[in-house]
Motif scaffolding. Structure first.
Motif, mmCIF file in Angstrom:
data_model
loop_
_atom_site.group_PDB
_atom_site.id
_atom_site.type_symbol
_atom_site.label_atom_id
_atom_site.label_comp_id
_atom_site.label_asym_id
_atom_site.label_seq_id
_atom_site.Cartn_x
_atom_site.Cartn_y
_atom_site.Cartn_z
ATOM 1 N N GLU A 98 -1.529 6.457 -0.675
ATOM 2 C CA GLU A 98 -2.442 6.769 0.427
ATOM 3 C C GLU A 98 -3.880 6.366 0.099
ATOM 4 O OE1 GLU A 98 -3.841 10.537 3.232
ATOM 5 O OE2 GLU A 98 -2.351 10.808 1.642
ATOM 6 N N ALA A 99 -4.281 6.515 -1.155
ATOM 7 C CA ALA A 99 -5.646 6.144 -1.534
ATOM 8 C C ALA A 99 -5.889 4.653 -1.307
ATOM 9 C CB ALA A 99 -5.898 6.503 -3.001
ATOM 10 N N ALA B 225 -6.459 5.111 11.563
ATOM 11 C CA ALA B 225 -5.825 5.988 10.586
ATOM 12 C C ALA B 225 -5.324 5.120 9.436
ATOM 13 C CB ALA B 225 -4.686 6.792 11.206
ATOM 14 N N ALA B 226 -4.881 5.751 8.361
ATOM 15 C CA ALA B 226 -4.517 5.008 7.154
ATOM 16 C C ALA B 226 -3.041 5.123 6.802
ATOM 17 C CB ALA B 226 -5.363 5.486 5.976
ATOM 18 N N SER B 227 -2.193 5.608 7.711
ATOM 19 C CA SER B 227 -0.764 5.638 7.426
ATOM 20 C C SER B 227 -0.176 4.242 7.592
ATOM 21 C CB SER B 227 -0.055 6.611 8.372
ATOM 22 O OG SER B 227 -0.118 6.132 9.703
ATOM 23 N N ARG C 192 -4.364 2.807 0.927
ATOM 24 C CA ARG C 192 -4.427 2.578 2.367
ATOM 25 C C ARG C 192 -5.770 3.000 2.932
ATOM 26 N NH1 ARG C 192 0.861 4.819 2.036
ATOM 27 N NH2 ARG C 192 0.127 6.784 2.954
ATOM 28 N N ARG C 193 -6.297 4.107 2.439
ATOM 29 C CA ARG C 193 -7.602 4.555 2.924
ATOM 30 C C ARG C 193 -8.707 3.549 2.555
ATOM 31 N NH1 ARG C 193 -7.912 9.563 4.949
ATOM 32 N NH2 ARG C 193 -6.163 10.985 4.617
ATOM 33 N N GLU C 194 -8.634 3.020 1.361
ATOM 34 C CA GLU C 194 -9.621 2.029 0.940
ATOM 35 C C GLU C 194 -9.513 0.767 1.802
ATOM 36 O OE1 GLU C 194 -10.928 -0.472 -3.084
ATOM 37 O OE2 GLU C 194 -9.243 0.941 -3.128
ATOM 38 N N ALA D 66 -8.281 0.568 4.919
ATOM 39 C CA ALA D 66 -8.750 0.880 6.265
ATOM 40 C C ALA D 66 -10.262 0.939 6.324
ATOM 41 C CB ALA D 66 -8.145 2.205 6.739
ATOM 42 N N ALA D 67 -10.890 1.485 5.290
ATOM 43 C CA ALA D 67 -12.351 1.534 5.252
ATOM 44 C C ALA D 67 -12.933 0.130 5.200
ATOM 45 C CB ALA D 67 -12.815 2.344 4.040
ATOM 46 N N TYR E 113 0.848 -1.198 0.000
ATOM 47 C CA TYR E 113 0.000 0.000 0.000
ATOM 48 C C TYR E 113 0.879 1.241 0.000
ATOM 49 C CZ TYR E 113 -3.522 -3.405 1.385
ATOM 50 O OH TYR E 113 -4.347 -4.497 1.419
#
Length: 531
Positions: A47-48, A72-74, A50-52, A54-55, A44
């Motif tokens: 960042e996009a 968080a998504a980091s 990682r956000r997906e 995490a969601a 990952y």
């Protein structure tokens, strides 16, 4: 003489005794953290993505129950999420085993009575046990802090402290349970049962997501470590909870030490029957009587693992998202391009590795019986060494198969209920679990092969499991040469479901196990008992 007289000398002795055990635990947990970190860095990078990911985590009930929510998504936050609950359990198990080893086990073996005849205070052994566990947890915390420093110093320190204090808290739990019973195995069982209850309480709290009973997480010591939220706010004040809890439990343990006799526990021991039951007339029956409690506990753990894991399979496509690197990594580890089947193969490989830990532990029960002097009276009767060792070996091998069957059944059950195809899911899960059995037997064969001629070398069996774990988890990602991958028996397992069934590798793995066991039994016949 003070109550802690001699503690410094005993601490040096304890660290010398654990010069292998502690580095192995710390090293394996560090490698686990390194693997997770490098995996997220490679899979990952955007960042996009990682956000997906995490969601997807926060909408998957099974992942929430097993790992908790992602805050968080980091890369640092995802690493802390992945290691915050499940890996914290391993840290706590390490702490429990260390404390009981240097307290109750020392009393049970009679060594502490000899040591206490010297200039040793009443509290010194407990102080040394807690000090040893704290130093191990501190070393682990420092190592993962340095590992994560590149993702942010504050989050790295928060995560390292969370692991250190969680382990220290359960070290004090073990310090209390060691005062309650006169048996080290029972003390470990009580402490690990409390650890399991803490994990389940946190799982119930997190499984409902934001609308669930999240307040229950504050009642769980495992939940406290997650509530620190490294890389997602760094709530330093939460660290006061495990610290205060550890101080209170340590004070309780010291007060209990002063109230009981050396060698005895506060809970009364029930005397056994004057005569053994007819069912204990064979070495195999005795081995079953000694091993059944541990096997039942392991089976319960595998059932929970299967129930949790089975519920995550249906959503694996959503979790992978549109990230080609994630899909490629799962496919390489699972040996098939079908993402669901690859996920099943990888998960059952991990399940088999865990089952092999049980197999080695059950096989090494022979060494415990020998070291504690219980084998000699038995072998003085008309019981051969091969029959005695063979009973424990049979329980270890059949128990390993039973654990994989339990894991396969519960995985297939929850997978089938979520996918709507119970028969197909059960067939896939059972096939994937059963083909792992011969590979999971090999470490048990290694343990017996070492135990027979050279019992002091049995740590090599644990080292073998560690190597197999690293090859299975890191090897495909690093694209190691095939000869290196072939060193692991799990490499040769048919990649079911999704690939063709191959009987020959399973037969050869069983033959290797039989050869190792035969070599171990031959060595056992030729050496002195307790040598």
């Amino acid at each position: 003489m003070t109550a802690n007289a001699g503690a410094r000398t005993l601490l040096r002795l304890a660290l010398r005794r654990d010069r292998v055990m502690i580095p192995v635990w710390v090293g394996l947990l560090f490698v686990l953290a390194l693997t997770v970190l490098t995996g997220y860095q490679g899979l990952y990078s955007e960042e996009a993505e990682r956000r997906e990911f995490a969601a997807g985590i926060n909408t998957n009930t099974s992942l929430l129950a097993f790992y908790g929510p992602a805050h968080a998504a980091s890369v640092g936050a995802l690493t802390a999420w992945r290691l915050g609950a499940a890996a914290a359990v391993l840290v706590s198990v390490m702490s429990i085993l260390l404390v009981v080893r240097h307290t109750r086990a020392e009393e049970e073996d009679g060594r502490l009575e000899l040591v206490s005849a010297g200039v040793v205070g009443r509290y010194a052994p407990l102080t040394v046990a807690l000090g040893t566990a704290f130093l191990a947890n501190l070393a682990l915390g420092l190592s993962v802090t340095l590992l994560l420093m590149g993702e942010g110093a504050a989050g790295a320190v928060a995560f390292g402290l969370a692991w250190t204090l969680t382990g220290t808290f359960f070290a004090t739990v073990a310090a209390v349970t060691a005062q309650l019973t006169g048996n080290a195995r029972v003390a470990n069982t009580i402490a690990i049962t409390l650890l399991g209850a803490a994990f389940l309480l946190r799982a119930v709290a997190d499984s409902g997501g934001a609308n669930g009973p999240t307040w229950l997480s504050w009642l769980s010591p495992i939940g406290w470590g997650q509530q620190v939220r490294p890389y997602a706010g760094d709530r330093w004040w939460v660290l006061a909870l495990p610290l205060a809890g550890a101080m209170l439990l340590a004070a309780l343990a010291y007060s209990l030490v002063a109230r009981r006799d050396l060698g005895g526990g506060l809970l009364p021991s029930r005397p056994g029957p004057a005569q053994a039951a007819p069912s204990l007339r064979s070495p195999l029956a005795l081995a079953w009587r000694l091993q059944r409690g541990a096997l039942a506990a392991w089976a319960a753990g595998f059932a929970v693992y299967g129930l949790v894991f089975g519920g995550t399979i249906e959503g694996v496509d959503e979790l992978a998202g549109d990230s080609p690197s994630t899909r490629d990594a799962i496919a390489r580890m699972g040996g098939t391009t079908d993402l669901t089947n690859a996920f099943l193969v990888t998960a059952f490989g991990l399940m088999a590795l865990t089952a092999s830990v049980y197999a080695v532990q059950a096989m090494l029960r022979l060494r415990g019986e020998e070291a504690h002097g219980r084998a000699e009276p038995l072998l003085a009767s008309p019981v051969s060494r091969v029959r005695w060792a063979g009973g424990h070996a049979l329980i270890a091998l059949l128990g390993t198969a039973l654990l994989l069957v339990v894991g396969g059944v519960t995985t297939g059950l929850t997978y089938g209920l979520t996918s709507g195809d119970l028969a197909g899911a059960m067939a896939d899960a059972m096939g994937g679990a059963l083909v792992q059995v011969p590979a999971a037997w090999v470490p048990a064969g290694i343990a017996l092969a070492l135990l027979g001629p050279a019992p002091r070398a049995v740590a090599g069996a644990w080292a073998a499991i560690a190597v197999f774990l690293l090859l299975g988890q890191v090897g495909p990602l690093l694209e190691l040469d095939q000869w290196a991958m072939d060193l692991s028996p799990f490499t040769h397992v048919p990649k079911l479901p999704g690939a063709a069934m191959a009987v020959a590798p399973m037969v050869w793995l069983a033959v290797v196990t039989a050869a190792l066991a035969a070599a171990g039994l031959y060595g056992l016949r030729r050496r002195d008992i307790t040598a």
